[in-house]
Design an enzyme around this catalytic site. Structure first.
Site, mmCIF file in Angstrom:
data_model
loop_
_atom_site.group_PDB
_atom_site.id
_atom_site.type_symbol
_atom_site.label_atom_id
_atom_site.label_comp_id
_atom_site.label_asym_id
_atom_site.label_seq_id
_atom_site.Cartn_x
_atom_site.Cartn_y
_atom_site.Cartn_z
ATOM 1 N N ASP A 163 49.411 20.553 -51.403
ATOM 2 C CA ASP A 163 51.188 20.360 -51.060
ATOM 3 C C ASP A 163 51.747 19.075 -52.178
ATOM 4 O O ASP A 163 51.106 18.537 -52.456
ATOM 5 C CB ASP A 163 51.215 19.830 -49.707
ATOM 6 N N HIS A 164 52.969 19.335 -51.659
ATOM 7 C CA HIS A 164 53.952 18.254 -52.642
ATOM 8 C C HIS A 164 54.567 17.368 -51.675
ATOM 9 O O HIS A 164 54.382 17.714 -50.473
ATOM 10 C CB HIS A 164 55.250 18.982 -53.267
ATOM 11 N N PRO A 165 54.961 16.015 -51.806
ATOM 12 C CA PRO A 165 55.251 15.272 -51.242
ATOM 13 C C PRO A 165 56.590 15.488 -50.301
ATOM 14 O O PRO A 165 57.612 15.014 -50.743
ATOM 15 C CB PRO A 165 55.428 13.759 -51.878
ATOM 16 N N MET A 166 56.397 16.272 -49.086
ATOM 17 C CA MET A 166 57.865 16.933 -48.651
ATOM 18 C C MET A 166 58.364 15.673 -47.858
ATOM 19 O O MET A 166 59.623 15.987 -47.797
ATOM 20 C CB MET A 166 57.108 17.901 -47.557
#
Ligand SMILES: CC(C)(COP(=O)(O)OP(=O)(O)OC[C@H]1O[C@@H](n2cnc3c(N)ncnc32)[C@H](O)[C@@H]1OP(=O)(O)O)[C@@H](O)C(=O)NCCC(=O)NCCS
Length: 204
Positions: A72-75
């Site tokens: 994941d990316h830093p949401m």
């Protein structure tokens, strides 16, 4: 198909392998990327798989273009972009965010013994696929899958169990995946020809 080896995995051309271990008779298909994975004995993936941060049991059958452990990316931050953690690629005086990478690597997926992961399926980080389960082609698995269950769709939901609960439990108890290579050879014809009930009756 190449002759497989008890000591060295067969890695087809153009694979990228990092921080991973391989059991006996393992094969990794052309163009696959394998990072921080543990492949159990006899497991294989076909072409162009992208497998990260996964414990793969024995006898797992992973079809081409499967992705396990997409990160994941830093949401929650002001930006999703990977300059936040791949920072050294952008500035001479910035370091990569080592903690971010450690946290991602800790989110491990677990793939059981004798599983079949269909073409182009995806399995999220931290998901467990039970022994004997099947993930249909194109499925996106976001939750744990019970042993010997078939799941399909996006998000993946149960289609049907492979066997009734009694047979499933007997297979789990038999744990044939722990048999020696010689015993597997000796029982090969039984695997090929017997009904599941006859096989269990004979080998329990
Ligand atoms: C999941 C799978 C094993 C089911 O096989 P099956 O029991 O013969 O399935 P059926 O064709 O009888 O379909 C049963 C139902 O599941 C649905 N279904 C089957 N495969 C599906 C898939 N990949 N995604 C979504 N639904 C699927 C069918 O539409 C059908 O739905 P219905 O009951 O509402 O009509 C098979 O469809 C599959 O995906 N195999 C993987 C093939 C593959 O990736 N091979 C690569 C080489 S190893």
């Amino acid at each position: 198909m190449p002759r497989l080896s008890p000591t060295e995995p067969v890695l087809h051309p153009d694979c990228s392998i990092s921080n991973s271990t391989f059991g006996a008779y393992v094969e990794v298909g052309r163009g696959s990327r394998v990072a921080q994975c543990m492949f159990g004995d006899y497991s294989y993936c076909d072409r162009y798989c992208d497998l990260a941060n996964a414990e793969i049991g024995k006898f797992s059958n992973i079809a081409s273009y499967v992705r396990i452990g997409a990160t994941d990316h830093p949401m929650e931050r002001a930006s999703l972009h990977h300059f936040l953690y791949r920072s050294a690629s952008y500035w001479d005086d910035a370091e990569d965010d080592a903690d971010w990478f450690l946290r991602r690597r800790a989110r491990r997926a677990r793939i059981g013994h004798d599983t079949w992961i269909g073409h182009n399926a995806q399995i999220k980080p931290e998901v467990t696929i039970g022994h004997g389960a099947i993930v249909a082609a194109g499925a996106i698995v976001t939750k744990d899958v019970d042993p010997y269950m078939i799941v399909a769709g996006c998000p993946a939901t149960p289609l049907r169990p492979r066997f009734d609960p009694e047979i499933r439990q007997r297979l789990l108890d038999l744990a044939w995946w722990d048999w020696s290579h010689d015993k597997l050879r000796a029982t090969l014809l039984d695997f090929r020809s017997m009904s599941i009930e006859a096989f269990l009756d004979h080998h329990e």
